[in-house]
Design a protein around this motif. Structure first.
Motif, PDB file in Angstrom:
ATOM      1  N   THR A 195       0.843  -1.198   0.000  1.00  0.00           N
ATOM      2  CA  THR A 195       0.000   0.000   0.000  1.00  0.00           C
ATOM      3  C   THR A 195       0.876   1.245   0.000  1.00  0.00           C
ATOM      4  N   VAL A 196       0.464   2.229  -0.763  1.00  0.00           N
ATOM      5  CA  VAL A 196       1.167   3.513  -0.807  1.00  0.00           C
ATOM      6  C   VAL A 196       0.155   4.611  -0.536  1.00  0.00           C
ATOM      7  N   LYS A 197       0.594   5.645   0.156  1.00  0.00           N
ATOM      8  CA  LYS A 197      -0.284   6.795   0.398  1.00  0.00           C
ATOM      9  C   LYS A 197       0.253   7.992  -0.359  1.00  0.00           C
ATOM     10  N   LEU A 198      -0.637   8.625  -1.092  1.00  0.00           N
ATOM     11  CA  LEU A 198      -0.329   9.876  -1.765  1.00  0.00           C
ATOM     12  C   LEU A 198      -0.596  10.983  -0.752  1.00  0.00           C
ATOM     13  N   PHE A 199       0.472  11.486  -0.128  1.00  0.00           N
ATOM     14  CA  PHE A 199       0.330  12.474   0.935  1.00  0.00           C
ATOM     15  C   PHE A 199       0.074  13.874   0.392  1.00  0.00           C
ATOM     16  N   GLN A 200       0.725  14.223  -0.686  1.00  0.00           N
ATOM     17  CA  GLN A 200       0.566  15.556  -1.282  1.00  0.00           C
ATOM     18  C   GLN A 200       0.547  15.403  -2.799  1.00  0.00           C
ATOM     19  N   PHE A 201      -0.335  16.164  -3.442  1.00  0.00           N
ATOM     20  CA  PHE A 201      -0.406  16.193  -4.905  1.00  0.00           C
ATOM     21  C   PHE A 201      -0.914  17.577  -5.276  1.00  0.00           C
ATOM     22  N   CYS A 242       3.371   8.780 -11.046  1.00  0.00           N
ATOM     23  CA  CYS A 242       3.198   8.160  -9.725  1.00  0.00           C
ATOM     24  C   CYS A 242       2.799   6.696  -9.887  1.00  0.00           C
ATOM     25  N   VAL A 243       1.797   6.435 -10.723  1.00  0.00           N
ATOM     26  CA  VAL A 243       1.321   5.073 -10.930  1.00  0.00           C
ATOM     27  C   VAL A 243       2.454   4.197 -11.475  1.00  0.00           C
ATOM     28  N   GLU A 244       3.235   4.724 -12.385  1.00  0.00           N
ATOM     29  CA  GLU A 244       4.372   3.977 -12.925  1.00  0.00           C
ATOM     30  C   GLU A 244       5.339   3.592 -11.803  1.00  0.00           C
ATOM     31  N   GLU A 245       5.616   4.528 -10.915  1.00  0.00           N
ATOM     32  CA  GLU A 245       6.512   4.245  -9.788  1.00  0.00           C
ATOM     33  C   GLU A 245       5.892   3.230  -8.837  1.00  0.00           C
ATOM     34  N   TRP A 246       4.600   3.389  -8.541  1.00  0.00           N
ATOM     35  CA  TRP A 246       3.940   2.442  -7.636  1.00  0.00           C
ATOM     36  C   TRP A 246       4.002   1.029  -8.189  1.00  0.00           C
ATOM     37  N   ARG A 247       3.758   0.881  -9.475  1.00  0.00           N
ATOM     38  CA  ARG A 247       3.839  -0.458 -10.093  1.00  0.00           C
ATOM     39  C   ARG A 247       5.265  -1.004 -10.006  1.00  0.00           C
ATOM     40  N   ALA A 248       6.240  -0.165 -10.294  1.00  0.00           N
ATOM     41  CA  ALA A 248       7.641  -0.597 -10.218  1.00  0.00           C
ATOM     42  C   ALA A 248       8.021  -1.007  -8.801  1.00  0.00           C
ATOM     43  N   ASP A 249       7.401  -0.369  -7.809  1.00  0.00           N
ATOM     44  CA  ASP A 249       7.680  -0.672  -6.407  1.00  0.00           C
ATOM     45  C   ASP A 249       6.819  -1.817  -5.867  1.00  0.00           C
ATOM     46  N   GLY A 250       5.977  -2.411  -6.708  1.00  0.00           N
ATOM     47  CA  GLY A 250       5.153  -3.537  -6.286  1.00  0.00           C
ATOM     48  C   GLY A 250       3.944  -3.158  -5.447  1.00  0.00           C
ATOM     49  N   LYS A 251       3.497  -1.934  -5.560  1.00  0.00           N
ATOM     50  CA  LYS A 251       2.314  -1.499  -4.805  1.00  0.00           C
ATOM     51  C   LYS A 251       1.059  -1.973  -5.526  1.00  0.00           C
ATOM     52  N   ARG A 252       0.052  -2.346  -4.743  1.00  0.00           N
ATOM     53  CA  ARG A 252      -1.216  -2.802  -5.318  1.00  0.00           C
ATOM     54  C   ARG A 252      -2.346  -1.815  -5.059  1.00  0.00           C
ATOM     55  N   THR A 253      -2.227  -1.075  -3.952  1.00  0.00           N
ATOM     56  CA  THR A 253      -3.282  -0.155  -3.556  1.00  0.00           C
ATOM     57  C   THR A 253      -2.680   1.185  -3.178  1.00  0.00           C
ATOM     58  N   ALA A 254      -3.313   2.259  -3.626  1.00  0.00           N
ATOM     59  CA  ALA A 254      -2.919   3.610  -3.219  1.00  0.00           C
ATOM     60  C   ALA A 254      -4.102   4.222  -2.481  1.00  0.00           C
ATOM     61  N   VAL A 255      -3.799   5.033  -1.478  1.00  0.00           N
ATOM     62  CA  VAL A 255      -4.836   5.720  -0.715  1.00  0.00           C
ATOM     63  C   VAL A 255      -4.453   7.193  -0.601  1.00  0.00           C
ATOM     64  N   LEU A 256      -5.460   8.007  -0.349  1.00  0.00           N
ATOM     65  CA  LEU A 256      -5.215   9.428  -0.110  1.00  0.00           C
ATOM     66  C   LEU A 256      -6.402  10.000   0.635  1.00  0.00           C
TER      67      LEU A 256
END
Length: 167
Positions: free
Chosen positions: A86-92, A111-125
């Protein structure tokens, strides 16, 4: 980390410590647009907060640079206690002078490209309840209300979720 990407005359890359002053200024300009009575003074030292975000080894701060000026930024990391996927988008934020010009869409894609590269499945904000423009932007990108965090009465923020895998 994703490599620097260029689109037209814009570059999306990682923020460097020497740019914190510019980041703080952009952050203030963007936040001022959704606080009708002015930005609340809650005691946050935004210079320190952004310096820490840029320096964190477990976080990312991306920016969009056009003609040598930062016009967009995003800060994200896995929040304390959250699952590792899981990744959190703290500021955008996008400079208000550049709204509706594709800056936010390009930054979100990075951001999505980086999250995929980092193996993240879910983002929250979380997004301020009065920031309807941002809510519309996030909805267009595929963000939905977070069923695990429904807003409580009196909340000033809405909680959104994004499936990084596209599921």
């Amino acid at each position: 980390m994703i490599s620097d990407r260029m689109t037209a005359n814009r570059v999306i890359r990682t923020v460097v410590p020497a740019e914190v002053e510019d980041v703080v200024a952009l952050h203030a300009r963007a936040r001022a647009t959704y606080y009708p009575d002015g930005i609340p003074q809650d005691g946050t030292d935004w210079h320190a907060a952004w310096r820490n975000a840029v320096a964190r080894p477990d976080g990312h701060v991306l920016c969009v640079v056009e003609e040598g000026r930062i016009i967009g930024l995003a800060s994200f990391r896995t929040p304390e206690g959250a699952p590792g996927d899981t990744v959190k988008l703290f500021q955008f934020h996008v400079d208000p002078d550049h709204w509706r010009g594709g800056v936010g869409t390009a930054l979100h894609a990075a951001c999505v490209e980086e999250w995929r590269a980092d193996g993240k499945r879910t983002a929250v904000l979380d997004v301020h309840v009065d920031n309807r423009r941002a809510q519309g932007f996030y909805a267009r990108q595929g963000w939905v209300p977070d069923p695990e965090n429904p807003p409580a009465e009196g909340d000033h923020h809405l909680f959104l979720r994004f499936s990084v895998t596209g599921e």
